[in-house]
Write an enzyme that holds these catalytic residues in place. Sequence first.
Site, PDB file in Angstrom:
ATOM      1  N   ASP A 140       0.946  -1.037  -0.045  1.00  0.00           N
ATOM      2  CA  ASP A 140      -0.185  -0.005  -0.273  1.00  0.00           C
ATOM      3  C   ASP A 140       0.741   1.199   0.126  1.00  0.00           C
ATOM      4  O   ASP A 140       1.965   0.840  -0.054  1.00  0.00           O
ATOM      5  CB  ASP A 140      -0.770  -0.041   0.920  1.00  0.00           C
ATOM      6  CG  ASP A 140      -2.597   0.706   0.827  1.00  0.00           C
ATOM      7  OD1 ASP A 140      -1.668   1.751   0.148  1.00  0.00           O
ATOM      8  OD2 ASP A 140      -3.539   0.547   1.398  1.00  0.00           O
ATOM      9  N   TRP A 141       0.479   1.753  -0.139  1.00  0.00           N
ATOM     10  CA  TRP A 141       1.285   3.697  -0.779  1.00  0.00           C
ATOM     11  C   TRP A 141       1.985   4.033   0.869  1.00  0.00           C
ATOM     12  O   TRP A 141       1.552   4.662   1.575  1.00  0.00           O
ATOM     13  CB  TRP A 141       0.674   4.843  -0.707  1.00  0.00           C
ATOM     14  CG  TRP A 141       0.738   4.435  -2.813  1.00  0.00           C
ATOM     15  CD1 TRP A 141       0.490   5.881  -3.085  1.00  0.00           C
ATOM     16  CD2 TRP A 141       0.094   3.705  -2.909  1.00  0.00           C
ATOM     17  NE1 TRP A 141       0.458   5.525  -4.752  1.00  0.00           N
ATOM     18  CE2 TRP A 141       0.174   3.890  -4.656  1.00  0.00           C
ATOM     19  CE3 TRP A 141      -0.378   2.098  -3.224  1.00  0.00           C
ATOM     20  CZ2 TRP A 141       0.002   3.502  -5.847  1.00  0.00           C
ATOM     21  CZ3 TRP A 141       0.068   0.955  -4.447  1.00  0.00           C
ATOM     22  CH2 TRP A 141      -0.250   1.961  -5.575  1.00  0.00           C
TER      23      TRP A 141
END
Length: 836
Positions: A351-352
């Site tokens: 995920d970012w």
Amino acid sequence: MFPSKRLSAFVAAVLAVAANAQSSGSTTTSTTSSAASSTSSAPASSAMSSSAMSSSVISSTSSTIPPTETGRSTLPISSYPFTPYPTPSDPPPLTGVFPSASPLNPPAVSSDPTIVPDFGPAWAEAWSKAQALVSSLSMEGKVNITTGNFWMGGLCVGNINPISDNGTYFPGLCLQDSPLGVRYTDFVTAFPAGINAAATWNRALIRQRGAYMGAEFKAKGVNVALGPMMNMGRNPEGGRNWEGFGADPFLSGASAYETILGMQSSGVQATAKHYINNEQEWKRTQESSNVDDRTEHEIYLAPFLKSVMAGVASVMCSYNLINDTYACENDRTLNQILKTEFGFQGYIQSDWSATMSTLSAVAGLDMTMPGDITFGSGTSYFGGNLTAFVMNGTIAASRLDDMATRIAASWYFLGQDQPGYPNEDHYELVRQMGASSAVLLKNNGVLPLKNIRSYSIIGSDAGPGLLGPNGYSDRGGDDGVLAMGWGSGSDQFPYLITPLEAIQARARLNRSSVNWVLNDYDYSLVQSTVAEQNVAIVFVNADSGEGYINVGGNLGDRNNLTAWHGGDALILAVAGANNNTIVVTHSVGPLIIEPWVDHPNVTAILWAGIAGQEVGNALVDVLFGDWNPSGRLPYTIAKNASDYPSEPIDGGAAAAILKVDYNEGLFIDYRWFDAMNITPRYEFGYGLSYSTFEYSKLCITPVANVDSYDAAAIANWEAGLPSPWGAGSSTAFWLHTPAYTITFDLTNTGAYYGGEIPQLYVHFPTDSGEPPSVLKGFTNANLNPGETQSVTISISRYDLSIWDVAAQSWVKPAGNITFTVGASSRDGRLYGTVPV
């Protein structure tokens, strides 16, 4: 946590058994080094005794200060050799049962799937091409494939730069949100959310939604679509629940499976997210979801397992910790379970900014997104650091090869070396799915609407927002009709048909009058407007989203389970002045509706979810009988918020890691209500129709084994013995093909053409530790009045198994296994015993 709840003796005993089984540890070993395994090789590391569980429950209910962890487990700096993951060994393709499949040409959709597609040959071909490509790259080229080019560094929210190296060219990758449409662009469709897809209980519609979304991603030049999202609705207040598929692992798994088959058939890579245990927004990067191995396998891993079986190209690891180890550097969940036990052959992306170390690569992370450690930092855990770790021998060069090969293989797997980009228009499906996902909760004979001369439309949720449909960034506001939650799971509305607009259009055709009040708080005006009208339709909503946006003090997760904008008071005001009040709810999840649900003037309730750009038209189709409602609840609506087994844990000091113990174990949503004998307002799977249906003539038939390949494994299973843990052991052919077919007759005994959703619930032996009822099958059937159809639901050995922690295997529990076929989790119509 359990706010003001009491564990029954039955559930406490079951949880104690689960905890004791958990503490027995695992017989598995990591495919990486033993040092890597030792830091996060749960199940043993997450063991919790029954007394520890009890004290955890007490601490979370008796104090406003949330429990916290003492720290996180990390990988030590060492030398980590790498052994490639073995490819799952499956039988040769079997026509009609286990056919060789391409993601671009998956098996046809079925209301009762009996085929297990074999993507092995397609993966093998993709891997061969990828290995050839990667072998020609320099170390720098390989590292570049694994490292995003930093936040906002390209056309998409995540980008891998083009690579030209040693005469080899790789065009790079564009990774883009969201699970309901293409984010940050125009001329795309705002599809119904995942929760509405699940509420249809209709595999064909879910597959088509996936295919249409995939086509739009591809048409915009996207390689990797960042969806579907399949975290479980463990907490009804969970901010991103609406992006996923509800509160049951079987329904979520079926929805994820069909969505991925649809998306990838259009040529875009799908991403199963967020892996795993990302069930709350508050402190999502600073909370440890502590989950025992059996609960993990039977509940939270289930939709990801189905995603792997659908041939998903990518999996996104989540922000949170799992049993004190961050999800993106968790050897147990990434290497041992996903890549080995499930036999996943694609790549794992973060995920970012969820990458927490360079050694995440050792634990199984293949790609860091968007590349920088924090947005705009200009630094990366991969990039130059990954190069250095490989050069000094900390990370094996063969592991870097594996990372780059997995990414390139998924590119080849979807045929993206020969792309084509069609244009699409998908509003008709949006309208159909919106109508199909509407759940009729109450109807005193007033719906469908006929011969109505005058309407009053009440509530801001009926009309347009003052800022337009896209006025709030990432939909981070609640103004006008709610058709989408907020956050990175959103996209732009190309237009938005409001209920007021759609009802007025229908009223003109019927020569009816329409009055409205969109002010939620002018009760005097509301009551004077609805008085003397034939029908009053009042609209309320409740919103939620991702935690980086604060809407009305709701930091992603909802603060409570009440309707927004004073919805309860508004409904009561309308019902006090009009004896034919219809309530329409656009909500991201459950609400407590006790203040008005039994009001004698509330004659109908339509639960419409968040249905996308055609929300008004879809609603009109149901209200006026163009579509007979067939939606069913993908979660339980309780009478009291305290009836649910868990809620998000909030509070905590800035640097604290919250301790989030999944104490309820297997008992989430309806499973908890059944075990605790709590009566819900509306149970999981519930939904009315304008017609009625009769079930009869039940029969269950064993399915003959079609091949001798897995005869020993099947015999083992039938004897209640475990099978060996290893490559693809949880996705094995013999485990997932139909073992029994359950047939029965379904008759439409009403006056309307319509659809019914028969549901199959399995009841395991009482000493198995399972909930009283567990969804293990469903189908849909559309019938004319008076028509009878023979309906079939197939169940597999996997459906009849429980997870044995000590053996690390799916096993058949000892004792009788019975089942119920019915219209909801509490509306049984037919009963039988599985002849095992």
